[in-house]
Motif scaffolding. Structure first.
Motif, PDB file in Angstrom:
ATOM      1  N   GLY A  61      78.464 -26.657 -56.376  1.00  0.00           N
ATOM      2  CA  GLY A  61      77.320 -27.462 -55.983  1.00  0.00           C
ATOM      3  C   GLY A  61      77.729 -28.509 -54.969  1.00  0.00           C
ATOM      4  O   GLY A  61      78.868 -28.982 -54.974  1.00  0.00           O
ATOM      5  N   ALA A  62      76.803 -28.870 -54.092  1.00  0.00           N
ATOM      6  CA  ALA A  62      77.084 -29.893 -53.082  1.00  0.00           C
ATOM      7  C   ALA A  62      75.797 -30.620 -52.751  1.00  0.00           C
ATOM      8  O   ALA A  62      74.699 -30.057 -52.866  1.00  0.00           O
ATOM      9  CB  ALA A  62      77.676 -29.257 -51.820  1.00  0.00           C
ATOM     10  N   GLY A  63      75.922 -31.886 -52.361  1.00  0.00           N
ATOM     11  CA  GLY A  63      74.711 -32.615 -52.024  1.00  0.00           C
ATOM     12  C   GLY A  63      74.967 -33.989 -51.446  1.00  0.00           C
ATOM     13  O   GLY A  63      76.105 -34.474 -51.390  1.00  0.00           O
ATOM     14  N   LEU A  64      73.875 -34.601 -51.019  1.00  0.00           N
ATOM     15  CA  LEU A  64      73.881 -35.937 -50.434  1.00  0.00           C
ATOM     16  C   LEU A  64      72.748 -36.733 -51.058  1.00  0.00           C
ATOM     17  O   LEU A  64      71.624 -36.245 -51.171  1.00  0.00           O
ATOM     18  CB  LEU A  64      73.678 -35.853 -48.923  1.00  0.00           C
ATOM     19  N   SER A  65      73.052 -37.962 -51.500  1.00  0.00           N
ATOM     20  CA  SER A  65      72.035 -38.873 -52.021  1.00  0.00           C
ATOM     21  C   SER A  65      72.179 -40.213 -51.319  1.00  0.00           C
ATOM     22  O   SER A  65      73.278 -40.771 -51.255  1.00  0.00           O
ATOM     23  CB  SER A  65      72.201 -39.057 -53.529  1.00  0.00           C
ATOM     24  N   VAL A  66      71.075 -40.705 -50.795  1.00  0.00           N
ATOM     25  CA  VAL A  66      71.070 -41.981 -50.079  1.00  0.00           C
ATOM     26  C   VAL A  66      69.966 -42.856 -50.649  1.00  0.00           C
ATOM     27  O   VAL A  66      68.835 -42.397 -50.854  1.00  0.00           O
ATOM     28  CB  VAL A  66      70.848 -41.769 -48.570  1.00  0.00           C
ATOM     29  N   SER A 182      67.395 -37.255 -51.556  1.00  0.00           N
ATOM     30  CA  SER A 182      68.440 -36.426 -52.137  1.00  0.00           C
ATOM     31  C   SER A 182      68.315 -35.005 -51.602  1.00  0.00           C
ATOM     32  O   SER A 182      67.214 -34.456 -51.545  1.00  0.00           O
ATOM     33  CB  SER A 182      68.336 -36.410 -53.668  1.00  0.00           C
ATOM     34  N   ALA A 183      69.436 -34.415 -51.185  1.00  0.00           N
ATOM     35  CA  ALA A 183      69.487 -33.025 -50.721  1.00  0.00           C
ATOM     36  C   ALA A 183      70.583 -32.316 -51.508  1.00  0.00           C
ATOM     37  O   ALA A 183      71.760 -32.647 -51.365  1.00  0.00           O
ATOM     38  CB  ALA A 183      69.766 -32.971 -49.220  1.00  0.00           C
ATOM     39  N   GLN A 184      70.191 -31.364 -52.361  1.00  0.00           N
ATOM     40  CA  GLN A 184      71.144 -30.714 -53.252  1.00  0.00           C
ATOM     41  C   GLN A 184      71.072 -29.200 -53.112  1.00  0.00           C
ATOM     42  O   GLN A 184      69.986 -28.644 -52.909  1.00  0.00           O
ATOM     43  CB  GLN A 184      70.857 -31.102 -54.707  1.00  0.00           C
ATOM     44  N   GLN A 185      72.202 -28.538 -53.243  1.00  0.00           N
ATOM     45  CA  GLN A 185      72.238 -27.092 -53.183  1.00  0.00           C
ATOM     46  C   GLN A 185      73.402 -26.574 -54.031  1.00  0.00           C
ATOM     47  O   GLN A 185      74.370 -27.287 -54.278  1.00  0.00           O
ATOM     48  CB  GLN A 185      72.385 -26.610 -51.745  1.00  0.00           C
ATOM     49  N   SER A 186      73.281 -25.343 -54.497  1.00  0.00           N
ATOM     50  CA  SER A 186      74.322 -24.756 -55.327  1.00  0.00           C
ATOM     51  C   SER A 186      74.257 -23.240 -55.245  1.00  0.00           C
ATOM     52  O   SER A 186      73.257 -22.672 -54.797  1.00  0.00           O
ATOM     53  CB  SER A 186      74.162 -25.210 -56.784  1.00  0.00           C
ATOM     54  N   HIS A 187      75.325 -22.585 -55.661  1.00  0.00           N
ATOM     55  CA  HIS A 187      75.309 -21.132 -55.805  1.00  0.00           C
ATOM     56  C   HIS A 187      76.275 -20.746 -56.904  1.00  0.00           C
ATOM     57  O   HIS A 187      77.176 -21.519 -57.282  1.00  0.00           O
ATOM     58  CB  HIS A 187      75.632 -20.414 -54.481  1.00  0.00           C
ATOM     59  N   PHE A 188      76.078 -19.551 -57.464  1.00  0.00           N
ATOM     60  CA  PHE A 188      76.914 -19.113 -58.574  1.00  0.00           C
ATOM     61  C   PHE A 188      77.015 -17.588 -58.593  1.00  0.00           C
ATOM     62  O   PHE A 188      76.224 -16.874 -57.972  1.00  0.00           O
ATOM     63  CB  PHE A 188      76.341 -19.607 -59.912  1.00  0.00           C
ATOM     64  N   SER A 210      70.604 -21.656 -54.536  1.00  0.00           N
ATOM     65  CA  SER A 210      69.337 -22.374 -54.650  1.00  0.00           C
ATOM     66  C   SER A 210      69.489 -23.789 -54.112  1.00  0.00           C
ATOM     67  O   SER A 210      70.599 -24.282 -53.926  1.00  0.00           O
ATOM     68  CB  SER A 210      68.862 -22.409 -56.105  1.00  0.00           C
ATOM     69  N   SER A 211      68.369 -24.428 -53.862  1.00  0.00           N
ATOM     70  CA  SER A 211      68.377 -25.799 -53.346  1.00  0.00           C
ATOM     71  C   SER A 211      67.247 -26.582 -53.980  1.00  0.00           C
ATOM     72  O   SER A 211      66.260 -26.012 -54.461  1.00  0.00           O
ATOM     73  CB  SER A 211      68.228 -25.803 -51.813  1.00  0.00           C
ATOM     74  N   ARG A 212      67.391 -27.921 -53.956  1.00  0.00           N
ATOM     75  CA  ARG A 212      66.352 -28.827 -54.453  1.00  0.00           C
ATOM     76  C   ARG A 212      66.496 -30.154 -53.728  1.00  0.00           C
ATOM     77  O   ARG A 212      67.564 -30.758 -53.739  1.00  0.00           O
ATOM     78  CB  ARG A 212      66.505 -29.041 -55.962  1.00  0.00           C
ATOM     79  N   HIS A 213      65.405 -30.583 -53.087  1.00  0.00           N
ATOM     80  CA  HIS A 213      65.434 -31.812 -52.297  1.00  0.00           C
ATOM     81  C   HIS A 213      64.326 -32.753 -52.768  1.00  0.00           C
ATOM     82  O   HIS A 213      63.283 -32.297 -53.249  1.00  0.00           O
ATOM     83  CB  HIS A 213      65.256 -31.495 -50.813  1.00  0.00           C
ATOM     84  N   SER A 214      64.552 -34.051 -52.605  1.00  0.00           N
ATOM     85  CA  SER A 214      63.544 -34.994 -53.083  1.00  0.00           C
ATOM     86  C   SER A 214      63.530 -36.276 -52.262  1.00  0.00           C
ATOM     87  O   SER A 214      64.499 -36.624 -51.573  1.00  0.00           O
ATOM     88  CB  SER A 214      63.791 -35.330 -54.553  1.00  0.00           C
ATOM     89  N   LEU A 215      62.403 -36.970 -52.363  1.00  0.00           N
ATOM     90  CA  LEU A 215      62.162 -38.255 -51.713  1.00  0.00           C
ATOM     91  C   LEU A 215      61.387 -39.098 -52.710  1.00  0.00           C
ATOM     92  O   LEU A 215      60.406 -38.630 -53.298  1.00  0.00           O
ATOM     93  CB  LEU A 215      61.350 -38.057 -50.432  1.00  0.00           C
TER      94      LEU A 215
END
Length: 480
Positions: A61-66, A182-188, A210-215
């Motif tokens: 998994g990898a992502g960025l949160s600000v 937040s921008a998040q993504q992962s794979h398995f 898959s991915s999941r992003h939010s504001l």
């Protein structure tokens, strides 16, 4: 209160991306082929140790949160994690172990640890891989992976724009708990070994990204003892489907402003209308009460409810794991069991539970493909009309309580007793009269489910659950 913002404006659009199995996908360090090689190391070693059945899952998994607050950057966080988990079966004994070290030696040590645990674990007559006939040998692409090519500067700009829109709504917005992107993504990749065999019909092997992003933003209105806080957010698989930062900011501010000058009310018993996002919590309570773990442990007020009416006769619930880009979409569950679209409740009557392989065997039933949870539930009423907007639902409420916030975790799933702190609005003759606060809603879920009088057409997707506002005919409200 104004309606929920629905305008979807992309801060930066990103097309759907499929992953080349030989190359790491965008934002990832590992390729699918590398995951498959790690799984091969794990299962080959499990077989070498003498295990006939085993399972492995490799993920990244990898992502960025600000986050920002009051116009200034507050926090930038990048996350990256990886894991390999292995389960080894020795007859009806099971052992689990995991590692974040992907070196071959570490993988073999992890398998050895799982093997040793299985050796000394008591036998469980229902332990084991899913039955071959339940395994997903093929599965569709549900368009779940939409990486967001965004850096910290752009994420901060979007968060600042969202918070600024909240402040610009009114001078009464005096403070903020901040805004975030937040921008998040992962794979398995997961694979099973059965009887020492792999990659055969009835033996699971597969994975996806898959991915999941939010504001989100949480503005504060008023000053001193009269301050009121509220919040709003937008969350999607694809960034171009997020609501605009301006729309999220304005709506959050409007919600906070509407709560100013809240009052206490006298203790009473009255109709209660749950706002759509909170109504999803009632649907979640139903899922919890009809899930395998609670059922086989007999820790649910809906024990042995299959075939019985537990909700009002006009209520239906459908589960659809195959919604494109759905937040709860999955072509197979956490065990590799195929999922299926189904009606889980019809005319208030329970047609199916939410079962994993293990819980199904404990109950003498068959898995429903719900290891890991439910998939895109939609709760509807046969009485709902297209014109049943929130305003119409308030008219149906008449005089009573419109709830927009719940606090605490006051649900006893053994007895069904329900007690939650709440805030919202007192409604008279179908019109909001004034905001209310410091109240408690109490009842029993058995009664509340059967007293659902209406569900609004204002359907809202809260995570993997979609439902409109829910009107319950009579609930105790504790105030002064």
């Amino acid at each position: 209160m104004k309606k929920t913002p629905t305008r979807a404006v992309s801060p930066t659009a990103a097309p759907s991306r499929s992953i080349d199995p030989q190359q790491p996908g965008p934002g990832f360090q590992y390729a699918r082929a590398q995951f498959e090689a790690l799984a091969d190391v794990a299962l080959s070693h499990a077989k070498h140790l003498g295990a006939a059945d085993a399972g492995v899952e490799v993920s990244e998994g990898a992502g960025l949160s600000v986050s920002v607050r009051k116009g200034e950057l507050e926090n930038v966080e990048r996350n990256r994690d990886k894991s390999l988990g292995v389960t080894v079966y020795l007859g009806q004994r099971r052992g689990n172990a995991s590692t974040s070290d992907f070196s071959p030696d570490a993988v073999r040590q992890t398998v050895q640890a799982a093997y040793d645990i299985a050796r000394f674990t008591a036998e469980d007559p229902v332990a084991g891989l899913p039955d071959p006939e339940d395994v997903a040998d093929e599965y569709p692409d549900l368009d779940l992976f939409h990486p967001w090519a965004i850096d910290s500067a752009e994420a901060a700009r979007i968060a600042l724009a969202c918070e600024a829109a909240a402040f610009a709504t009114s001078k009464k917005i005096t403070n903020s708990e901040g805004a975030g992107v937040s921008a998040q993504q992962s794979h398995f990749f997961a694979e099973h070994m059965r009887g020492g065999e792999r990659r055969m019909t009835g033996i699971f092997s597969g994975g996806y990204a898959s991915s999941r992003h939010s504001l989100s933003v949480a503005p504060i209105a008023g000053k001193g003892k009269h301050m009121q806080r509220d919040a709003w957010y937008s969350s999607m698989r694809a960034p171009e489907q997020l609501a605009s930062p301006e729309a999220v900011g304005r709506y959050a501010a409007e919600r906070a402003l509407a709560r100013l000058h809240g009052r206490k009310i006298a203790t009473t018993e009255c109709p209660v209308l749950f706002e759509a996002p909170l109504a999803a919590g009632l649907l979640g309570a139903y899922v919890q009460a009809t899930s395998g773990g609670a059922l086989y442990r007999k820790t649910t007020f809906l024990n042995e409810s299959l075939g019985k009416q537990v909700l009002s006769k006009h209520i239906d619930i459908v589960e659809d794991p195959f919604q494109m880009r759905g937040k709860g979409s999955a072509p197979f569950d956490d065990e590799g069991v195929r999922t299926a679209k189904r009606k889980v409740l019809s005319a208030g009557k329970v047609l199916g539970y939410f079962l994993s392989t293990y819980s199904a065997r404990k109950l003498g039933m068959r898995t429903t493909g719900n290891a890991g949870g439910s998939h895109n539930l939609v709760m509807t009423s046969r009485l709902t009309q297209p014109g049943d907007t929130l305003d119409e639902m308030l008219r149906k409420l008449g005089t009573g309580l419109f709830v927009t916030e719940l606090m605490g975790q006051g649900v006893n799933y053994v007895t069904g007793d329900y007690s939650r702190g709440a805030a919202g609005y007192w409604v008279e003759n179908g019109v909001i009269a004034y905001p209310v606060e410091e109240i408690t809603i109490a009842g029993n879920m058995r009664d509340m489910f059967k007293q659902i009088e209406a569900i609004g057409a204002d359907a809202y997707a809260y995570g993997a659950k979609t439902v409109g506002s829910i009107l319950i005919g009579k609930v105790k409200v504790a105030g002064n």
